[in-house]
Design a protein around this motif. Structure first.
Motif, mmCIF file in Angstrom:
data_model
loop_
_atom_site.group_PDB
_atom_site.id
_atom_site.type_symbol
_atom_site.label_atom_id
_atom_site.label_comp_id
_atom_site.label_asym_id
_atom_site.label_seq_id
_atom_site.Cartn_x
_atom_site.Cartn_y
_atom_site.Cartn_z
ATOM 1 N N LYS A 117 -1.831 6.015 6.364
ATOM 2 C CA LYS A 117 -0.567 5.503 5.841
ATOM 3 C C LYS A 117 0.313 4.879 6.914
ATOM 4 O O LYS A 117 1.315 4.248 6.595
ATOM 5 C CB LYS A 117 0.196 6.604 5.104
ATOM 6 C CG LYS A 117 0.686 7.733 5.962
ATOM 7 C CD LYS A 117 1.468 8.734 5.114
ATOM 8 C CE LYS A 117 2.075 9.826 5.981
ATOM 9 N NZ LYS A 117 2.872 10.789 5.165
ATOM 10 N N CYS A 163 5.015 -7.568 8.502
ATOM 11 C CA CYS A 163 4.649 -6.255 8.004
ATOM 12 C C CYS A 163 5.932 -5.436 7.836
ATOM 13 O O CYS A 163 6.877 -5.586 8.629
ATOM 14 C CB CYS A 163 3.705 -5.587 8.991
ATOM 15 S SG CYS A 163 3.241 -3.902 8.580
ATOM 16 N N TYR A 169 0.850 -1.189 0.000
ATOM 17 C CA TYR A 169 0.000 0.000 0.000
ATOM 18 C C TYR A 169 0.886 1.240 0.000
ATOM 19 O O TYR A 169 1.854 1.329 0.730
ATOM 20 C CB TYR A 169 -0.878 0.031 1.249
ATOM 21 C CG TYR A 169 -2.247 -0.553 1.062
ATOM 22 C CD1 TYR A 169 -2.412 -1.921 0.992
ATOM 23 C CD2 TYR A 169 -3.363 0.262 0.973
ATOM 24 C CE1 TYR A 169 -3.670 -2.474 0.824
ATOM 25 C CE2 TYR A 169 -4.630 -0.281 0.809
ATOM 26 C CZ TYR A 169 -4.778 -1.645 0.737
ATOM 27 O OH TYR A 169 -6.020 -2.177 0.572
ATOM 28 N N LYS A 179 -2.335 4.703 1.525
ATOM 29 C CA LYS A 179 -3.648 4.074 1.670
ATOM 30 C C LYS A 179 -4.175 3.443 0.391
ATOM 31 O O LYS A 179 -5.305 2.968 0.355
ATOM 32 C CB LYS A 179 -4.681 5.065 2.202
ATOM 33 C CG LYS A 179 -4.440 5.531 3.617
ATOM 34 C CD LYS A 179 -5.334 6.703 3.996
ATOM 35 C CE LYS A 179 -6.786 6.451 3.715
ATOM 36 N NZ LYS A 179 -7.632 7.607 4.092
ATOM 37 N N SER A 234 -6.365 -0.608 5.121
ATOM 38 C CA SER A 234 -5.533 0.529 5.497
ATOM 39 C C SER A 234 -6.412 1.711 5.885
ATOM 40 O O SER A 234 -7.209 2.175 5.085
ATOM 41 C CB SER A 234 -4.622 0.924 4.337
ATOM 42 O OG SER A 234 -3.853 2.059 4.669
ATOM 43 N N SER A 261 7.597 -1.444 6.169
ATOM 44 C CA SER A 261 7.297 -0.127 5.617
ATOM 45 C C SER A 261 8.534 0.446 4.962
ATOM 46 O O SER A 261 9.664 0.027 5.248
ATOM 47 C CB SER A 261 6.777 0.827 6.702
ATOM 48 O OG SER A 261 7.822 1.189 7.589
ATOM 49 N N HIS A 309 -0.947 2.671 9.176
ATOM 50 C CA HIS A 309 -1.553 1.415 9.597
ATOM 51 C C HIS A 309 -1.920 0.557 8.393
ATOM 52 O O HIS A 309 -2.482 1.060 7.414
ATOM 53 C CB HIS A 309 -2.833 1.679 10.414
ATOM 54 C CG HIS A 309 -2.597 2.377 11.702
ATOM 55 N ND1 HIS A 309 -2.460 3.751 11.793
ATOM 56 C CD2 HIS A 309 -2.454 1.895 12.968
ATOM 57 C CE1 HIS A 309 -2.261 4.088 13.063
ATOM 58 N NE2 HIS A 309 -2.242 2.981 13.788
ATOM 59 N N LEU A 310 -1.595 -0.715 8.494
ATOM 60 C CA LEU A 310 -2.009 -1.673 7.462
ATOM 61 C C LEU A 310 -2.322 -2.987 8.150
ATOM 62 O O LEU A 310 -1.436 -3.631 8.691
ATOM 63 C CB LEU A 310 -0.917 -1.881 6.415
ATOM 64 C CG LEU A 310 -1.296 -2.819 5.256
ATOM 65 C CD1 LEU A 310 -2.448 -2.226 4.455
ATOM 66 C CD2 LEU A 310 -0.093 -3.067 4.346
#
Lengths: 112, 112
Positions: free
Chosen positions: A71, A91, A49, A52, A68, A93, A73-74
């Motif tokens: 930006k 996870c 993502y 979002k 999402s 980023s 949190h996923l």
């Protein structure tokens, strides 16, 4: 120092149940990822993502759905889990979807 | 299919020795990354080496990149027990970004 947080650490469930995993990053990154790591340590991307918006969606069963809210949190939801879903879900980023990715500690899922 | 793969499943050395993990890839890349994953943790980047670089160092770590043979190596000198981990190489899809393909990983065991 952990900057990508995942909950829960470990989850045991039965076939057919629904599970949801959370991921939050405090790095100010705009891109987040979900990976699946099997028992042989093979690491495969599932989703990505950016701000979002879904930008990468590998061939994963439809029972997997990323969510999402912003930006930072996923989350990952798995409807009706199956035995082959047993794995570690990681996870990660990054900034602008490139280069260095920062990983959380993972959520280990065991499906009985 | 794997676009990046390490050449050994497992290596074992004694503390103080040097060790090299090799990786080969099958597409053109903009950069290659080396990650290390310790038990119970997510992967953490060690070195990123871009396609126009031939060597990169980070303390006791040295990565090389040979774009003509599509291969890379990660050397660790003066190994320590805490270097025990799974080492991955990972490549991008060239200019597409947003997606890293990880190799199968090499388990390095450093014994006292």
């Amino acid at each position: 120092e952990t900057a990508v947080f995942q909950t829960p650490n470990y989850h045991v469930t039965q076939v057919g149940n629904e599970v949801s995993f959370n991921c939050k990053q405090t790095l100010g990154h705009d891109t987040m990822y979900w990976y699946k790591q099997d028992s042989k340590k093979l690491l495969k991307i599932m989703f990505s993502y950016n701000n979002k918006q879904l930008i990468v969606n590998e061939t994963v069963p439809r029972r997997f759905s990323p969510q999402s809210s912003d930006k930072a949190h996923l989350n990952l939801r798995i409807k009706s889990v199956e035995p082959e879903d047993s794995a570690v879900y990681l996870c990660a980023s990054s900034y602008r979807g490139r280069d260095t990715q920062y990983f959380g500690p993972g959520t280990r899922l065991l499906v009985l | 299919s794997q676009l990046a793969e390490e050449n050994s499943w497992a290596l074992s050395v004694h503390e103080g020795e040097s060790v090299t993990v090799n990786c080969s890839y099958k597409t053109s890349i903009t950069a290659l990354q080396w990650y290390r994953q310790k038990s119970g943790k997510g992967p953490a980047q060690l070195i990123l080496i871009r396609s126009n670089e031939r060597e990169k160092r980070n303390g006791r770590l040295r990565a090389t990149l040979d774009t003509s043979s599509q291969s890379s190596s990660l050397s660790i000198t003066a190994t320590r027990c805490e270097d025990t981990a799974v080492y991955f190489c990972a490549t991008d899809y060239g200019s597409s970004g947003n997606k890293l393909i990880f190799g199968i990983g090499t388990l390095l065991s450093v014994k006292p």
